[in-house]
Design a protein around this motif. Sequence first.
Motif, short mmCIF file in Angstrom:
data_model
loop_
_atom_site.label_atom_id
_atom_site.label_comp_id
_atom_site.label_asym_id
_atom_site.label_seq_id
_atom_site.Cartn_x
_atom_site.Cartn_y
_atom_site.Cartn_z
N ALA A 87 0.84 -1.21 0.00
CA ALA A 87 0.00 0.00 0.00
C ALA A 87 0.87 1.25 0.00
CB ALA A 87 -0.94 -0.01 1.20
N PRO A 88 1.81 1.36 -0.96
CA PRO A 88 2.77 2.46 -0.92
C PRO A 88 2.11 3.81 -1.07
CG PRO A 88 2.86 1.33 -3.04
CD PRO A 88 1.98 0.51 -2.16
N ALA A 89 2.65 4.78 -0.33
CA ALA A 89 2.06 6.12 -0.32
C ALA A 89 3.10 7.19 -0.68
CB ALA A 89 1.46 6.42 1.04
N GLU A 100 -9.73 -2.15 -1.33
CA GLU A 100 -10.66 -1.52 -0.41
C GLU A 100 -9.91 -0.61 0.57
OE1 GLU A 100 -13.86 -1.75 -0.83
OE2 GLU A 100 -13.62 -3.20 -2.47
N ASP A 101 -8.75 -0.14 0.16
CA ASP A 101 -7.92 0.73 1.00
C ASP A 101 -8.57 2.11 1.10
OD1 ASP A 101 -5.95 2.37 2.10
OD2 ASP A 101 -4.32 1.35 1.07
N PRO A 102 -8.99 2.54 2.31
CA PRO A 102 -9.64 3.85 2.45
C PRO A 102 -8.64 5.01 2.51
CG PRO A 102 -9.53 2.79 4.58
CD PRO A 102 -8.96 1.80 3.59
N ASP A 103 -7.38 4.71 2.69
CA ASP A 103 -6.37 5.75 2.88
C ASP A 103 -5.55 6.03 1.62
OD1 ASP A 103 -6.93 6.06 5.73
OD2 ASP A 103 -6.03 4.08 5.94
N LEU A 122 -3.10 -6.44 -7.13
CA LEU A 122 -4.27 -5.82 -6.52
C LEU A 122 -5.03 -6.89 -5.74
CD1 LEU A 122 -5.59 -3.56 -9.42
CD2 LEU A 122 -4.33 -2.84 -7.39
N ILE A 123 -5.32 -6.60 -4.48
CA ILE A 123 -5.95 -7.57 -3.59
C ILE A 123 -7.39 -7.16 -3.34
CG2 ILE A 123 -5.83 -8.68 -1.33
CD1 ILE A 123 -2.80 -8.00 -1.35
N ARG A 124 -8.31 -7.89 -3.94
CA ARG A 124 -9.73 -7.57 -3.76
C ARG A 124 -10.10 -7.77 -2.30
NH1 ARG A 124 -13.81 -7.06 -7.29
NH2 ARG A 124 -12.55 -7.90 -9.00
N GLY A 125 -10.74 -6.78 -1.72
CA GLY A 125 -11.13 -6.85 -0.32
C GLY A 125 -10.04 -6.44 0.64
N GLY A 126 -8.82 -6.20 0.14
CA GLY A 126 -7.73 -5.80 1.01
C GLY A 126 -7.86 -4.35 1.46
N ASP A 127 -7.53 -4.09 2.74
CA ASP A 127 -7.60 -2.73 3.27
C ASP A 127 -6.21 -2.11 3.25
OD1 ASP A 127 -6.28 -3.99 5.34
OD2 ASP A 127 -7.90 -3.76 6.80
N HIS A 128 -6.03 -1.04 4.02
CA HIS A 128 -4.73 -0.37 4.01
C HIS A 128 -3.67 -1.17 4.75
CE1 HIS A 128 -1.92 2.87 3.49
NE2 HIS A 128 -1.75 3.01 4.79
N ARG A 129 -4.05 -1.82 5.80
CA ARG A 129 -3.04 -2.50 6.62
C ARG A 129 -2.51 -3.77 5.96
NH1 ARG A 129 -5.03 -2.23 12.96
NH2 ARG A 129 -4.34 -0.10 13.34
#
Length: 272
Positions: free
Chosen positions: A147-149, A219-222, A244-251
Amino acid sequence: MSQNETNGATERLTVGTDTEARDIAMILLPERQGNALPHLVWLGGYRSDMSGTKAVELARFAERLGTGCIRFDYSGHGASGGAFVDGTISRWLEEALAVVDHARSRLGTRRMLLVGSSMGGWLALLAAQELQRRGHGGDLAGMVLIAPAPDFTVELIEPNLTAEQRASLAERGFFEEPTPYGPDPNIYTLKLIEDGRRNRVLGSVIDAGCPIHVLQGMEDPDVPYSHAIRLMEHLSCDDAVLTLIRGGDHRLSRPEDIDKLLEAVSHIIDAS
């Protein structure tokens, strides 16, 4: 026994001098004798620390492989000293490079695989550029970015500032924002935002000089997955992979996410 105790004792390193000196906590896992695999270097995210799930699982994986692992907390994070509000991308990058330099002398670390999570992905890209400037680009076996920012202060924060937040930055030098990851709000300072502009990497082609595997939750909200796609468009290396991970969040800390992380690390190690 704590998670950290399973993988070595915490050591301290002073970075900076005089009023800029800060005490950095780190855990250095040495390689087993004769092991030539790249050492794994953990670069955590904004307000995370080296005792988090991904960092600990990475260290355990390194231990199973018999290779070295480097974990540390940025100033103002976890077990390190310093005030969080003094932190900037440049300051935390300086600390990351100092820890790597220390590991070179302490563990004999040469070949490295950088694993950067969220803000740590930005720092990994900057560290790669700095190592190339020093003539050590060949020491990088690769990078895994979770989840690189990169450029998050410029790309994800500044465009979405409310009038109230802009006023707080101007009047108090910071603003606060609630976070679902803990009881305390996130704090974003004016110095962090201004320093972020000076450390942009998405304004031109990024020549990391090594294979890169990006893991991104849809599904990353950040950090939206469009940001990861934009990063891929800026990478010059042919060996750049985006999962890409379907259902994956930020963590991305679920067991299935950890499996994907370790698979990505293994793939780069096997190819190095």
